[in-house]
Design a protein around this motif. Structure first.
Motif, PDB file in Angstrom:
ATOM      1  N   ASN A 266     -43.249 -49.028 140.988  1.00  0.00           N
ATOM      2  CA  ASN A 266     -42.920 -48.089 139.924  1.00  0.00           C
ATOM      3  C   ASN A 266     -43.854 -48.260 138.732  1.00  0.00           C
ATOM      4  OD1 ASN A 266     -40.802 -46.988 141.342  1.00  0.00           O
ATOM      5  ND2 ASN A 266     -39.216 -48.160 140.285  1.00  0.00           N
TER       6      ASN A 266
ATOM      7  N   ASP B 233     -40.830 -36.910 139.400  1.00  0.00           N
ATOM      8  CA  ASP B 233     -41.228 -38.295 139.105  1.00  0.00           C
ATOM      9  C   ASP B 233     -40.024 -39.182 138.828  1.00  0.00           C
ATOM     10  OD1 ASP B 233     -44.004 -37.768 139.334  1.00  0.00           O
ATOM     11  OD2 ASP B 233     -44.037 -36.955 137.301  1.00  0.00           O
ATOM     12  N   GLY B 234     -38.891 -38.861 139.468  1.00  0.00           N
ATOM     13  CA  GLY B 234     -37.701 -39.690 139.328  1.00  0.00           C
ATOM     14  C   GLY B 234     -37.035 -39.620 137.975  1.00  0.00           C
TER      15      GLY B 234
ATOM     16  N   ASP C 151     -39.436 -42.822 137.347  1.00  0.00           N
ATOM     17  CA  ASP C 151     -40.222 -43.710 138.210  1.00  0.00           C
ATOM     18  C   ASP C 151     -41.671 -43.811 137.748  1.00  0.00           C
ATOM     19  OD1 ASP C 151     -37.992 -44.107 139.772  1.00  0.00           O
ATOM     20  OD2 ASP C 151     -38.542 -42.568 141.236  1.00  0.00           O
TER      21      ASP C 151
END
Length: 731
Positions: A209, A171-172, A199
């Motif tokens: 986002n 998830d960044g 994110d």
């Protein structure tokens, strides 16, 4: 900062020559990390050390506090950006009923005037977390019903120290953390910086986002001097933090949650929180053989602007909570279609519907001078451990809330130019003197503590839209405490205590509103033989009057924002247990394990009609909302010389969304419950010798998906399974 406070700071900073050997650990409230021997302090106190905090590499204070019994939490965003923490059954909403400190100083944006903790320090850079409950918290007001939380930052080192910690994940997610400290010519310094970002795990209709980015910078300096037998440490602390997060209060209908719990409706596309926080603190630590004095002069500034959905249509249109609770009602169908982007704001032949987006623009400050002293005194043939404290504190919140109209067109929400209108313009300010004294006396095996705390507050409220709408009020309250510890054997003892608790009301609340006060009792025992540690504590909090205030995070009723409600008499009682042990499997392998359990029951003790969105019409015996009866955390590990693995299992029982029932007032979530949940986290690390350490972790290993709350607007999920790997290097 006013001139009188600066003058006192100058007097505290008069130097003398000293080159000491020991770093004064003034960031801790109390050193309670006696893992190898019996702790003899009265009252419940838990310390999570730097080593314990590193086991799971949590960035979320909610997950960190799962290792402390007696803590009740309401999840909200999955990352812990806006913590909701309570102790021993007090409402967890925005952590407003516990005293939150950093390095022993109040850190909330406005602890007296507006205690909702919209700012919370980045836990990644903390080296310890201290939790005090019961009489142990009487030194740390203003909120004294439940307890106090102290977050301890890294100290200025005695020698050169440095470290980096970098991680990346799903998830960044990413983390970059570094620090460097040393001593040059008796001047010690420390620089530390953290960047956290992700994110997000939610899927926004139309794309975009749903995550956050947080930055945190810390600088510390100290200088050590002496004057005969007196040792001085002078310190300066500077910090800056900011956050930009794409967060919303808008959740989902239960039906949509069942289809995709991580969906976010199109109406929340423009939601954003933007914050900045700064702190400056001067400190002076004076130590002699039989007394110690710590003085702190501090100033915190915080500003935030949170753009979020407030509602649909006008004042008489249904609330967001009502729409999401029953979207198929004919009167809700068009509004629900607008939220999801399936309907435009303007449709030929139908009434137009628009989104009311509100920006809660606020500025806060808090400043003060705090002096704490301890002394060892022999009087009348007894040894006295005397603690005294004095604090002058001022804080203020200035609200500059405004609303704007957004139109939904083909699934995209856009601003309608020229629609800005100010909704709330006011200022609340508090000037408070606090004083406490506690005397602990040793009678053979019994240590008895007698304490008294005073809160003396002058408050002011001004509505900047109506000059005639203002109020000045004064509150004076004294809170006694009695606590004790009786040592049964070298390894065991009993603890007991009783104290009066208090939660201040805001400056806006009418002076005739009854204050929230309680009488709190606890009784328990400890055992520690150096291998096994066990603490059992029962507690009973008897509220003379239980108060709650309506905020957007817990209420969602715009007309009631800032209003305080009285629930009358109530009781909260329960039992806490913490157990830990380390079992040597063989000469190379150890199995450390621990077990925490909390039972809590909260009940109203009267019949009362309220319009508060979480209470409604309550009767004697009705349960308090968002309070699980059972919570369990079990940790087990496997450790060798170069590697270790840790497993954490946390169970939280179901919680009611409301306390009472509907009467004339529509209690939308009546009968609804937050379901129970079981979350498993796992982590592991491998030492590379002088080349550092590798670590990996999985939060929510089995990807448990449950509704964690339906407040303020619709069902919300916790964080899904998240993988991350990292690298640490220290020298």
């Amino acid at each position: 900062m006013n001139k009188s406070l600066l003058a006192i700071a100058v007097l505290l900073a008069i130097p003398h020559a000293y080159a000491g050997d020991d770093q004064a650990d003034i960031e801790h409230i109390s050193i309670i990390s006696h893992h190898d021997k019996l702790r003899k302090e009265a009252g419940s106190a838990t310390l999570l050390s730097e080593e314990q905090l590193a086991e799971y590499e949590y960035d979320d204070i909610h997950r960190i506090l799962s290792n402390v019994p007696g803590v009740n939490i309401r999840e909200e965003d999955g990352y812990g950006l806006r913590p909701n923490i309570g102790f021993r059954g007090v409402t967890p909403e925005r952590s407003k009923k516990i005293t939150i400190m950093e390095d022993g100083v109040l850190i909330g944006p406005s602890p007296y005037s507006a205690p909702a903790a919209y700012y919370f320090p980045v836990t990644t850079r903390m080296t310890a977390v201290e939790v005090f409950k019961g009489p142990a918290a009487i030194k740390h007001g203003p909120q004294t019903v439940a307890g106090a939380l102290n977050l301890v930052t890294r100290q200025v080192p005695e020698f050169t120290e440095a470290g980096i910690d970098v991680a990346t994940g799903s998830d960044g997610y990413s983390k970059a953390h570094g620090y460097y400290g040393s001593v040059v010519n008796n001047i010690g310094f420390l620089f530390e910086a953290v960047n956290l970002q992700a994110d997000g795990f939610k899927e926004l209709d139309g794309g975009g986002n749903t995550g956050f980015e947080k930055n945190d910078f810390l600088a510390k300096f100290n200088y050590k001097l002496s004057q005969g037998d007196l040792k001085h440490t002078f310190g300066l602390k500077l910090s800056y933090a900011d956050e930009l997060s794409d967060e919303t209060y808008l959740g989902l209908t239960d039906e949509d949650f069942a289809k995709n719990p991580y969906r976010r409706y199109a109406a929340s596309q423009n939601a954003e929180m933007d914050t900045k926080h700064t702190q400056i603190m001067f400190s002076h630590f004076l130590e002699a053989d039989d007394f110690r004095v710590t003085s702190r002069l501090y100033r915190n500034d915080y500003e935030r602007a949170w753009l979020k959905l407030n509602g649909i249509g006008g004042k008489d249109d249904p609330s967001l909570q009502a729409i999401l609770h029953a979207p198929k009602l004919e009167k809700h169908q068009n509004a629900y279609a607008l939220l999801t982007g399936e309907r435009d704001s303007v449709v030929a032949g139908e009434s137009s519907l628009f989104l009311n987006m509100g920006t809660n623009d606020r500025e806060y400050f808090s400043q003060g001078l705090q002096i704490d002293a301890t002394a060892d005194v022999e009087l009348l043939g007894f040894n006295h451990d005397l603690s005294v404290g004095l604090r002058f504190h001022e804080d203020e919140i200035e609200r500059k809330h405004f609303e704007q109209t957004y139109a939904m067109v083909q699934g995209v929400s856009s601003l309608v130019e020229g629609s800005k209108e100010f909704a709330t313009l006011n200022v609340e300010n508090t000037k408070a003197w606090s004083v406490y004294v506690e005397d602990k006396v040793q009678f053979d095996a019994l240590t008895l503590g007698v304490g008294l705390r005073g809160e003396l507050m002058d408050m002011h409220y001004q509505n900047n839209k109506k000059a005639e709408d203002w109020q000045d009020k004064t509150t004076r309250i004294w809170m006694p405490s009695l606590s004790g510890f009786y040592q049964l054997t070298e390894d065991s003892g009993l603890l007991f205590g009783v104290h009066k608790g208090f939660t201040p009301s805001s400056p806006k609340q009418p002076s005739n509103v009854e204050l929230e006060t309680s009488i709190n009792y606890e009784f328990g025992g400890r055992f520690n033989d150096g291998i096994t540690q066990l603490e059992l504590v029962s507690f009973y909090n008897d509220y003379e009057n239980l108060n709650e205030s309506c905020g957007q995070s817990n209420c969602g009723v715009n007309d009631d924002q800032g209003r305080q409600f009285s629930g009358g008499e109530a009781v909260v009682y329960g039992f806490e247990m913490q157990f830990s042990q380390r079992y040597p499997l063989n000469l190379q392998l150890d199995i450390p394990y621990s077990f925490n359990y909390t039972y809590t029951k909260g009940e109203f003790q009267n019949e009362r009609y309220t319009t508060f969105a979480q209470w409604g019409y309550v009767k004697d015996g009705d349960d308090l909302p968002y309070l699980p009866n059972h919570q369990v955390t079990f940790n087990v590990g496997l450790a060798a010389n170069d590697w270790k693995v840790n497993l954490s299992v946390k169970y939280v029982g179901s919680m009611p969304e409301t306390a009472g029932r509907s009467d004339e007032y529509e209690l939308i979530l009546e009968g609804e419950k937050v379901p129970s949940s079981t979350i498993v986290d796992i982590s592991g690390s491998y030492e590379l010798g002088r080349y550092g350490q590798l670590y990996a972790k999985v939060d929510n290993l089995f990807d448990d998906v449950e509704i964690v709350s339906r407040r303020p607007y619709g069902a919300r999920p916790g964080k899904p399974r998240q993988f991350s790997v990292g690298y640490k290097y220290q020298f």
